[in-house]
Design a protein around this motif. Sequence first.
Motif, PDB file in Angstrom:
ATOM      1  N   ALA A 159      77.800  97.119  36.973  1.00  0.00           N
ATOM      2  CA  ALA A 159      77.627  98.146  38.000  1.00  0.00           C
ATOM      3  C   ALA A 159      78.460  97.835  39.240  1.00  0.00           C
ATOM      4  N   SER A 163      80.977 100.319  40.932  1.00  0.00           N
ATOM      5  CA  SER A 163      80.762 100.747  42.316  1.00  0.00           C
ATOM      6  C   SER A 163      81.981 100.427  43.170  1.00  0.00           C
ATOM      7  N   ASN A 334      75.819  94.983  45.439  1.00  0.00           N
ATOM      8  CA  ASN A 334      75.568  95.118  44.001  1.00  0.00           C
ATOM      9  C   ASN A 334      75.163  93.787  43.382  1.00  0.00           C
ATOM     10  N   VAL A 391      71.543 100.868  42.203  1.00  0.00           N
ATOM     11  CA  VAL A 391      72.082 101.149  40.862  1.00  0.00           C
ATOM     12  C   VAL A 391      71.757 100.050  39.845  1.00  0.00           C
ATOM     13  N   PRO A 392      71.966  98.744  40.140  1.00  0.00           N
ATOM     14  CA  PRO A 392      71.660  97.737  39.112  1.00  0.00           C
ATOM     15  C   PRO A 392      70.205  97.730  38.659  1.00  0.00           C
ATOM     16  N   THR A 395      69.435 100.920  36.531  1.00  0.00           N
ATOM     17  CA  THR A 395      69.982 100.874  35.179  1.00  0.00           C
ATOM     18  C   THR A 395      69.208  99.905  34.302  1.00  0.00           C
TER      19      THR A 395
END
Length: 469
Positions: A159, A163, A334, A391-392, A395
């Motif tokens: 990710a 990103s 991230n 996001v991480p 997911t």
Amino acid sequence: MRANTIKYETFDGRADTPRAGSALATSLTLAAMSLGYGVVQLDVTIVNTALDAMGRALGGGVAELQWVVSAYTIAFAAFILTAGALGDRIGAKRVFMAGFAIFTAASLACALSPNAAVLIGARLVQGLAAAILVPNSLALLNHAYADDRARGRAVAVWAAGASLALTAGPFVGGALITLVGWRAIFLVNLPIGLAGLWLSWRYARETTRARSREVDLPGQLAAIGALGALAGAIIEGGALGWGHPAVIAGFAGSAILAALFIWRERRAAQPMLPLSLFGHRLFALTSLVGLLVNIAIYGLIFVLSLYFQRINGLSAWWTGLAFVPMMAAVLPINLLAPRLAERIGACPTIVVGACVSALGCLGLLWIAADTSYWMICGQMIAISGGLGLLVPPLTSTLLGSVDKARSGIAAGVLNATRQTGSVLGVALFGSLIAGTGAFMEGLHVSLIISAAVLLLAAAAIGFGAPARE
């Protein structure tokens, strides 16, 4: 149940050697998967910097430029579920490599496009290839990392690369346009594609295959029609007016096709979108958050790119530089996200990320045509930092909520919802700046909508998630 009759087998190919299963090979598999996802995300935003240059070279107004962006994301969102199921059926490695080859060829076609219509068509093919790459890259990662913690950190790296590509897109695009021309933004994909193909062929291990897994063609056609009609109605609504017969017909057609899609998926023996997955609360919530976050973030990237170029009069190069703070912030955040998730939990981390991005949007509400760049820089960092934070764990949480045998379709669902959000964000925010007659008024409304949907995402996962993730 019929699903229990599906038989799995392992493809015994070149990749399934001891060398391919080593720690180094696993790391190089992660590199290949990161290249695949990274090039997909790069082409989401790199185009935004080139909008003015492409508009001058090929002709067209805001609506045509929206189609250049949206053609990619419509195909991406519409085909991604079938691509995940296809990987489950014939092996994620085979499908992933085919996607990389198609993406590379379509990028060359984009670079050689003589007019806007050809460019939009080539972008559609790019989007189809992107739909193939993303879910199968996740399926291969899920196969390569058996340990939950190792998988979570691998997904964070995957990710992070994407990103970084997402936020670097405007900067890289600005540099290439200034030095070479707008066609170079597509040619840069060629060496990436070749490197990704070689690494995945040499080191990735093939996944198990469900030979009886079928492709749901009627469901696929209904999904394409529903999403395309909805995006078209929103885009043309800004140009033609919301009461125009064609716009009304587009909304009506989208609703009918969406109803047909749901009807089909409820009755299909092997649906492209197994609605039973949404019976798992965590799966449903993470999918919803993916949709809402992308409406906000992708729509804003499109509008801010035009703000820098058309309102501030910045060149492609300076527009790219304006996005550098976002690029600098997202990568370290991230990489920190999985460690924060290990301490406070994945869902609380997602909530924090969504709230940070929402605050960044609210902080931009006072932006004007003559606002100093340095007055908005911090808010841009907050928007991208929140995205990098959520996001991480988003997911990894979704993948962990389903059986590994269904990881391809699960990854497809997450990315389908996220890309649907991208389509809607670009279409909606683009129509706001095109239809109000005042760009800044449309930008302010876009920021309010972004903040609202991000806070809604935070509330959904914060209050709706199970007490124990």
